[in-house]
Design a protein around this motif. Structure first.
Motif, PDB file in Angstrom:
ATOM      1  N   PHE A  10     -35.633 -11.164  -5.641  1.00  0.00           N
ATOM      2  CA  PHE A  10     -34.992 -11.345  -4.345  1.00  0.00           C
ATOM      3  C   PHE A  10     -34.710 -12.835  -4.163  1.00  0.00           C
ATOM      4  CE2 PHE A  10     -35.718 -11.278   0.513  1.00  0.00           C
ATOM      5  CZ  PHE A  10     -34.373 -11.044   0.762  1.00  0.00           C
ATOM      6  N   GLY A  11     -33.442 -13.211  -4.302  1.00  0.00           N
ATOM      7  CA  GLY A  11     -33.048 -14.613  -4.227  1.00  0.00           C
ATOM      8  C   GLY A  11     -32.691 -15.019  -2.805  1.00  0.00           C
ATOM      9  N   PHE A  21     -34.328 -19.320   1.798  1.00  0.00           N
ATOM     10  CA  PHE A  21     -35.635 -19.230   2.464  1.00  0.00           C
ATOM     11  C   PHE A  21     -35.961 -20.527   3.220  1.00  0.00           C
ATOM     12  CE2 PHE A  21     -36.122 -16.428  -1.422  1.00  0.00           C
ATOM     13  CZ  PHE A  21     -35.955 -15.233  -0.740  1.00  0.00           C
ATOM     14  N   HIS A  70     -38.493 -15.396   6.559  1.00  0.00           N
ATOM     15  CA  HIS A  70     -38.761 -14.765   7.868  1.00  0.00           C
ATOM     16  C   HIS A  70     -38.911 -13.254   7.701  1.00  0.00           C
ATOM     17  CE1 HIS A  70     -34.491 -13.667   7.823  1.00  0.00           C
ATOM     18  NE2 HIS A  70     -34.159 -14.938   7.673  1.00  0.00           N
ATOM     19  N   GLY A 124     -36.966 -10.959   8.606  1.00  0.00           N
ATOM     20  CA  GLY A 124     -35.714 -10.315   8.174  1.00  0.00           C
ATOM     21  C   GLY A 124     -35.613 -10.246   6.655  1.00  0.00           C
ATOM     22  N   HIS A 125     -36.366 -11.131   5.985  1.00  0.00           N
ATOM     23  CA  HIS A 125     -36.471 -11.024   4.522  1.00  0.00           C
ATOM     24  C   HIS A 125     -37.575 -10.026   4.147  1.00  0.00           C
ATOM     25  CE1 HIS A 125     -35.151 -15.485   4.729  1.00  0.00           C
ATOM     26  NE2 HIS A 125     -34.114 -14.829   4.243  1.00  0.00           N
ATOM     27  N   VAL A 141     -30.304  -7.888  -2.421  1.00  0.00           N
ATOM     28  CA  VAL A 141     -29.499  -8.693  -1.483  1.00  0.00           C
ATOM     29  C   VAL A 141     -29.451  -7.990  -0.126  1.00  0.00           C
ATOM     30  CG1 VAL A 141     -27.989  -9.774  -3.213  1.00  0.00           C
ATOM     31  CG2 VAL A 141     -27.314  -7.588  -2.178  1.00  0.00           C
ATOM     32  N   GLY A 142     -29.113  -8.761   0.911  1.00  0.00           N
ATOM     33  CA  GLY A 142     -28.809  -8.181   2.208  1.00  0.00           C
ATOM     34  C   GLY A 142     -27.335  -7.774   2.250  1.00  0.00           C
ATOM     35  N   ASP A 167     -24.958  -8.670   4.119  1.00  0.00           N
ATOM     36  CA  ASP A 167     -24.016  -9.800   4.231  1.00  0.00           C
ATOM     37  C   ASP A 167     -23.690 -10.374   2.859  1.00  0.00           C
ATOM     38  OD1 ASP A 167     -26.833 -10.540   4.455  1.00  0.00           O
ATOM     39  OD2 ASP A 167     -26.134 -12.609   4.574  1.00  0.00           O
ATOM     40  N   SER A 168     -24.682 -10.421   1.986  1.00  0.00           N
ATOM     41  CA  SER A 168     -24.438 -10.953   0.637  1.00  0.00           C
ATOM     42  C   SER A 168     -23.597  -9.988  -0.189  1.00  0.00           C
ATOM     43  CB  SER A 168     -25.762 -11.218  -0.081  1.00  0.00           C
ATOM     44  OG  SER A 168     -26.522 -12.142   0.642  1.00  0.00           O
ATOM     45  N   CYS A 186     -30.221  -4.271   1.136  1.00  0.00           N
ATOM     46  CA  CYS A 186     -30.896  -4.010   2.422  1.00  0.00           C
ATOM     47  C   CYS A 186     -29.873  -4.066   3.545  1.00  0.00           C
ATOM     48  CB  CYS A 186     -31.948  -5.089   2.698  1.00  0.00           C
ATOM     49  SG  CYS A 186     -33.321  -5.075   1.548  1.00  0.00           S
ATOM     50  N   LYS A 187     -30.061  -3.220   4.547  1.00  0.00           N
ATOM     51  CA  LYS A 187     -29.184  -3.270   5.716  1.00  0.00           C
ATOM     52  C   LYS A 187     -29.396  -4.591   6.454  1.00  0.00           C
ATOM     53  CE  LYS A 187     -29.052   1.629   6.533  1.00  0.00           C
ATOM     54  NZ  LYS A 187     -29.401   2.735   7.433  1.00  0.00           N
ATOM     55  N   ARG A 188     -28.363  -5.038   7.127  1.00  0.00           N
ATOM     56  CA  ARG A 188     -28.518  -6.217   7.992  1.00  0.00           C
ATOM     57  C   ARG A 188     -27.650  -6.011   9.211  1.00  0.00           C
ATOM     58  NH1 ARG A 188     -28.590 -12.683   6.419  1.00  0.00           N
ATOM     59  NH2 ARG A 188     -29.326 -13.329   8.479  1.00  0.00           N
ATOM     60  N   ILE A 222     -32.566 -11.158  12.523  1.00  0.00           N
ATOM     61  CA  ILE A 222     -33.219 -12.468  12.379  1.00  0.00           C
ATOM     62  C   ILE A 222     -32.474 -13.235  11.291  1.00  0.00           C
ATOM     63  CG2 ILE A 222     -35.368 -13.674  11.782  1.00  0.00           C
ATOM     64  CD1 ILE A 222     -36.910 -11.104  12.435  1.00  0.00           C
ATOM     65  N   ALA A 270     -32.461 -17.320   9.307  1.00  0.00           N
ATOM     66  CA  ALA A 270     -33.108 -18.631   9.198  1.00  0.00           C
ATOM     67  C   ALA A 270     -32.384 -19.638  10.089  1.00  0.00           C
ATOM     68  CB  ALA A 270     -33.094 -19.087   7.735  1.00  0.00           C
ATOM     69  N   THR A 271     -31.068 -19.490  10.205  1.00  0.00           N
ATOM     70  CA  THR A 271     -30.290 -20.388  11.078  1.00  0.00           C
ATOM     71  C   THR A 271     -30.817 -20.312  12.503  1.00  0.00           C
ATOM     72  OG1 THR A 271     -28.346 -20.020   9.718  1.00  0.00           O
ATOM     73  CG2 THR A 271     -27.954 -20.918  11.920  1.00  0.00           C
TER      74      THR A 271
HETATM   75  P1  ATP Z   1     -29.340 -18.743   6.833  1.00  0.00           P
HETATM   76  O1  ATP Z   1     -29.350 -18.299   8.264  1.00  0.00           O
HETATM   77  O2  ATP Z   1     -29.896 -20.132   6.617  1.00  0.00           O
HETATM   78  O3  ATP Z   1     -27.987 -18.554   6.161  1.00  0.00           O
HETATM   79  P2  ATP Z   1     -30.656 -16.274   5.978  1.00  0.00           P
HETATM   80  O4  ATP Z   1     -31.569 -15.937   7.105  1.00  0.00           O
HETATM   81  O5  ATP Z   1     -29.373 -15.501   5.854  1.00  0.00           O
HETATM   82  O6  ATP Z   1     -30.365 -17.856   6.006  1.00  0.00           O
HETATM   83  P3  ATP Z   1     -31.152 -16.497   3.126  1.00  0.00           P
HETATM   84  O7  ATP Z   1     -32.305 -17.203   2.547  1.00  0.00           O
HETATM   85  O8  ATP Z   1     -29.823 -17.138   3.017  1.00  0.00           O
HETATM   86  O9  ATP Z   1     -31.516 -16.167   4.675  1.00  0.00           O
HETATM   87  O10 ATP Z   1     -31.056 -14.996   2.594  1.00  0.00           O
HETATM   88  C1  ATP Z   1     -31.608 -14.545   1.396  1.00  0.00           C
HETATM   89  C2  ATP Z   1     -31.279 -13.074   1.258  1.00  0.00           C
HETATM   90  O11 ATP Z   1     -31.864 -12.358   2.350  1.00  0.00           O
HETATM   91  C3  ATP Z   1     -29.782 -12.740   1.305  1.00  0.00           C
HETATM   92  O12 ATP Z   1     -29.520 -11.718   0.340  1.00  0.00           O
HETATM   93  C4  ATP Z   1     -29.568 -12.200   2.701  1.00  0.00           C
HETATM   94  O13 ATP Z   1     -28.532 -11.257   2.718  1.00  0.00           O
HETATM   95  C5  ATP Z   1     -30.923 -11.532   2.984  1.00  0.00           C
HETATM   96  N1  ATP Z   1     -31.267 -11.520   4.404  1.00  0.00           N
HETATM   97  C6  ATP Z   1     -31.503 -12.589   5.196  1.00  0.00           C
HETATM   98  N2  ATP Z   1     -31.805 -12.200   6.443  1.00  0.00           N
HETATM   99  C7  ATP Z   1     -31.756 -10.848   6.460  1.00  0.00           C
HETATM  100  C8  ATP Z   1     -31.969  -9.844   7.481  1.00  0.00           C
HETATM  101  N3  ATP Z   1     -32.256 -10.174   8.746  1.00  0.00           N
HETATM  102  N4  ATP Z   1     -31.836  -8.542   7.129  1.00  0.00           N
HETATM  103  C9  ATP Z   1     -31.524  -8.198   5.839  1.00  0.00           C
HETATM  104  N5  ATP Z   1     -31.304  -9.094   4.833  1.00  0.00           N
HETATM  105  C10 ATP Z   1     -31.419 -10.403   5.137  1.00  0.00           C
END
Ligand code: ATP
Length: 214
Positions: free
Chosen positions: A8-9, A12, A16, A18-19, A106-107, A109-110, A132-134, A179, A181-182
């Motif tokens: 899981f890249g 970070f 959080h 959400g990860h 990946v989430g 969004d990715s 994973c769903k987001r 959730i 990280a931003t």
């Molecule tokens: P930032 O807000 O800084 O862009 P982020 O919260 O999206 O960061 P990353 O470290 O960029 O976190 O995400 C790593 C992986 O975790 C990515 O594949 C992203 O799609 C997934 N991910 C992050 N937050 C969530 C969430 N709330 N639900 C599902 N997947 C998530």
């Protein structure tokens, strides 16, 4: 025990819930015994994480101290060059052999922006993708071509992930956690509470080194 090796890249900055929570649910569904967190190196021309690589790893360590599902691989932080996922997967494939089932998590969004990844068309020859769903992101791909690509590779049974080394996409039914990280960084800068968004041990670390302040 399944041999499926899942990575899981992410940046970070910070890790959080959400990860953690969607991936824990995914692991349960798919039958993963371990998930390897792979903190990435952000290329110099992109906005840099606020936390240093060492701090991002320290936060991962705090987050997983009581979560035995997870381990950490810091290989992408060991070079100054951009860490292309495809190159890391090639290295793992070389280390673990052609038969090893490999998966990259990946989430949603990715997944939607996958066509922008370096050599994205090679990814499925190296690994499965577990998604994973987001909340807040479309469930359909942007273009008919990408949707067709997705449909063609969807796994319809979890066993396909264990019995082939690469090439399938699994859309997991994971909890929706709104959730990012931003948002956490912004809340910290504004002096707002982040309780419930990430583990207390990570918040304690952030406080102790004065990260995301001011
Ligand atoms: P930032 O807000 O800084 O862009 P982020 O919260 O999206 O960061 P990353 O470290 O960029 O976190 O995400 C790593 C992986 O975790 C990515 O594949 C992203 O799609 C997934 N991910 C992050 N937050 C969530 C969430 N709330 N639900 C599902 N997947 C998530």
């Amino acid at each position: 025990m399944s041999k499926l090796y899942a990575l899981f890249g992410g940046t970070f900055d910070p890790i959080h819930y959400g990860h953690l929570r969607p991936v824990e649910a995914l692991a349960q569904q798919v039958g993963l015994k371990k998930v390897t967190l792979l903190p990435n190196n952000v290329p110099p021309h992109r906005p840099q994480p606020e936390a240093s690589a060492q701090q991002r790893v320290a936060m991962l360590r705090c987050a997983i101290a009581d979560r035995p599902l997870f381990e950490i691989d810091t290989r992408e932080l060991e070079h100054d060059t951009p860490s292309w996922t495809v190159a890391t997967l090639e290295a793992l494939r070389a280390e673990r052999g052609a038969e090893q089932p490999l998966a990259f998590i990946v989430g949603q969004d990715s997944l939607l922006t996958l066509a922008k990844w370096h050599r994205w068309q090679d990814l499925l020859s190296l690994c499965h993708l577990l998604v994973c769903k987001r909340p807040g992101y479309a469930t359909q791909m942007d273009t008919p071509e990408m949707q067709r690509w997705l449909d063609e590779h969807l796994a319809d049974d979890v066993q396909q992930l264990h019995h082939s080394s690469a090439g399938r996409i699994w859309l997991a039914d994971t909890p929706l956690l709104n959730i990012s990280a931003t948002e956490i960084r912004q809340r910290r800068h504004a002096g707002a509470s982040c309780a419930d968004l990430l583990p207390d041990a990570v918040i304690d670390y952030i406080d102790s080194v004065g990260l995301y302040r001011g």
